[in-house]
Design a protein around this motif. Structure first.
Motif, PDB file in Angstrom:
ATOM      1  N   GLY A  14       9.623   7.813   0.559  1.00  0.00           N
ATOM      2  CA  GLY A  14       8.818   7.794  -0.656  1.00  0.00           C
ATOM      3  C   GLY A  14       7.412   7.298  -0.400  1.00  0.00           C
ATOM      4  N   LYS A  15       7.270   6.288   0.443  1.00  0.00           N
ATOM      5  CA  LYS A  15       5.935   5.776   0.784  1.00  0.00           C
ATOM      6  C   LYS A  15       5.111   6.838   1.509  1.00  0.00           C
ATOM      7  N   TRP A  16       5.785   7.727   2.222  1.00  0.00           N
ATOM      8  CA  TRP A  16       5.077   8.817   2.895  1.00  0.00           C
ATOM      9  C   TRP A  16       4.661   9.915   1.918  1.00  0.00           C
ATOM     10  N   LEU A  17       5.564  10.308   1.035  1.00  0.00           N
ATOM     11  CA  LEU A  17       5.371  11.525   0.254  1.00  0.00           C
ATOM     12  C   LEU A  17       4.789  11.314  -1.142  1.00  0.00           C
ATOM     13  N   VAL A  18       5.266  10.305  -1.859  1.00  0.00           N
ATOM     14  CA  VAL A  18       4.876  10.165  -3.264  1.00  0.00           C
ATOM     15  C   VAL A  18       3.370  10.003  -3.443  1.00  0.00           C
ATOM     16  N   PRO A  19       2.688   9.132  -2.666  1.00  0.00           N
ATOM     17  CA  PRO A  19       1.245   8.970  -2.872  1.00  0.00           C
ATOM     18  C   PRO A  19       0.420  10.218  -2.556  1.00  0.00           C
ATOM     19  N   LEU A  20       1.015  11.201  -1.873  1.00  0.00           N
ATOM     20  CA  LEU A  20       0.274  12.430  -1.575  1.00  0.00           C
ATOM     21  C   LEU A  20      -0.102  13.195  -2.841  1.00  0.00           C
ATOM     22  N   GLN A  21       0.604  12.950  -3.947  1.00  0.00           N
ATOM     23  CA  GLN A  21       0.303  13.690  -5.178  1.00  0.00           C
ATOM     24  C   GLN A  21      -1.144  13.477  -5.626  1.00  0.00           C
ATOM     25  N   HIS A  22      -1.600  12.240  -5.578  1.00  0.00           N
ATOM     26  CA  HIS A  22      -2.990  11.970  -5.940  1.00  0.00           C
ATOM     27  C   HIS A  22      -3.948  12.612  -4.937  1.00  0.00           C
ATOM     28  N   PHE A  23      -3.580  12.584  -3.676  1.00  0.00           N
ATOM     29  CA  PHE A  23      -4.440  13.182  -2.649  1.00  0.00           C
ATOM     30  C   PHE A  23      -4.610  14.681  -2.901  1.00  0.00           C
ATOM     31  N   PHE A  24      -3.522  15.372  -3.175  1.00  0.00           N
ATOM     32  CA  PHE A  24      -3.596  16.818  -3.408  1.00  0.00           C
ATOM     33  C   PHE A  24      -4.489  17.130  -4.605  1.00  0.00           C
ATOM     34  N   ILE A  25      -4.404  16.315  -5.653  1.00  0.00           N
ATOM     35  CA  ILE A  25      -5.221  16.560  -6.849  1.00  0.00           C
ATOM     36  C   ILE A  25      -6.704  16.379  -6.546  1.00  0.00           C
ATOM     37  N   LEU A  26      -7.059  15.270  -5.918  1.00  0.00           N
ATOM     38  CA  LEU A  26      -8.474  14.988  -5.678  1.00  0.00           C
ATOM     39  C   LEU A  26      -9.069  15.847  -4.572  1.00  0.00           C
TER      40      LEU A  26
END
Length: 360
Positions: free
Chosen positions: A164-176
């Motif tokens: 989860g620490k690897w994948l979940v924060p990527l959501q904000h990265f993909f948006i920005l």
């Protein structure tokens, strides 16, 4: 080549300027009734935190409708216990899943039919809201004449397992990084649409005019699809930075993380193998390879470490912008590698399972 990585960083900073912030001191001319609508299925671990979060909201003209969607655990029992004596809460038992519907969409549809508010605020059961979030969302909706305000919550890092620490924060990265936010917030282009089911703040009249959740009843990624439908019907959709006021306790185990992303990723990529291949090449080249290039800095010069440094800086900026801890930025190459594996696993899956239900 360093120019390429630098341009990615510069673009991310520029693009983030068009992410609408929630006002710190919202000005609201009127206070219409807002219905906070929460579908729950097997959410006993989240009920106490959710209800306590709702009780401390400062907006007074509000009703809370919480629907137990055929849970097999203690969700309904805990809902009754935690809301006892507070007449703002209405606890409902959901109907059996109808043919042709996705479970969560069916639950949201039932909630909307029972709501009385001029605004419908759909959230997930695993979120925690800050006290003034309704006032802030309402201020954004009225300021920008938006019929839907949505946004991506922050994710509680201590509650996430390793994957989860690897994948979940990527959501904000993909948006920005990938979503042109000016087009998302200032045009009705369907392709430039993002939404998150943890925060869907609709003007009721517009929601009903597009057919509500019934219009996306078969969609697994229903949040994005209903936002696209709003745009198609000429209604403005605003993607706001809600991460400061909505915190999501999304997953507790690596298995949950994997299952949750498996059902969304390939569908979210329009089930396109070509798109998966393009993303694999892109992310493999620019976000995984720097991890293997960096060691050459020891023998061939410090410039070999620059791509990795810029990648980490880009991720750190996204986390700073969304007011998260920047601690996960160092995981970026591993996060992307895990995402590449996830894309292929999602593409190969013949069916998706979530909360005891199976979808194709």
């Amino acid at each position: 080549m360093i120019v390429v990585w630098a341009s990615f960083f510069i673009w991310t900073v520029f693009n983030s300027l068009f992410l609408i912030p929630l006002p710190k001191r919202p000005q609201i001319a009127t206070r219409p009734l807002v219905s906070v609508l929460v579908p729950l299925r097997n959410e006993e671990r989240n009920v106490v935190r959710l209800v306590r979060s709702l009780k401390q909201l400062t907006y007074e003209s509000v009703e809370f409708l919480l629907l137990d969607d055929q849970s097999t655990d203690r969700t309904y029992e805990l809902l009754l216990k935690e809301t006892k004596g507070d007449n703002r809460f209405q606890i409902r038992k959901g109907k059996p899943l109808a043919d042709g519907w996705v479970g969560k969409v069916h639950a949201c549809h039932q909630l909307a039919k029972q709501a009385k508010g001029a605004y419908l605020f759909f959230i997930d059961a695993d979120v925690e809201l800050k006290p003034m979030v309704i006032e802030q969302l309402l201020a954004v909706a009225t300021t920008y004449d938006a019929k839907l305000v949505t946004g991506f919550p922050s994710f509680h890092p201590q509650s996430l397992p390793l994957v989860g620490k690897w994948l979940v924060p990527l959501q904000h990265f993909f948006i920005l990084f990938h979503l042109p936010l000016y087009l998302a917030n200032y045009t009705n282009m369907r392709a430039t649409t993002a939404a998150h089911g943890a925060c869907l703040f609709f003007e009721r009249a517009a929601y009903e005019a597009i057919g509500g959740h019934a219009s996306v009843k078969q969609e697994i990624v229903e949040d994005v699809m209903i936002a696209r439908r709003m745009k198609s019907c000429g209604y403005r959709v605003i993607l706001a930075n809600v991460s400061t006021h909505i915190v999501c306790y999304m997953y507790e185990t690596n298995k949950e993380v994997w299952s949750g992303f498996i059902k969304n990723v390939y569908v979210g990529l329009n089930r396109s193998p070509l798109f998966v291949m393009i993303l694999t090449i892109f992310y493999g080249t620019f976000y995984v390879a720097p991890l293997f290039i960096a060691p050459f800095a020891i023998t061939k010069g410090w410039t070999y470490a620059l791509p990795l440094v810029i990648v980490i800086m880009q991720k750190a900026y996204v986390e700073w912008k969304t007011e998260r801890s920047i601690s996960t930025c160092y995981w970026m190459p591993l996060s992307v590698a895990a995402f590449i594996v996830l894309m292929y696993a999602s593409m190969r899956a013949k069916r998706y399972e979530w909360k005891g239900r199976t979808y194709t």
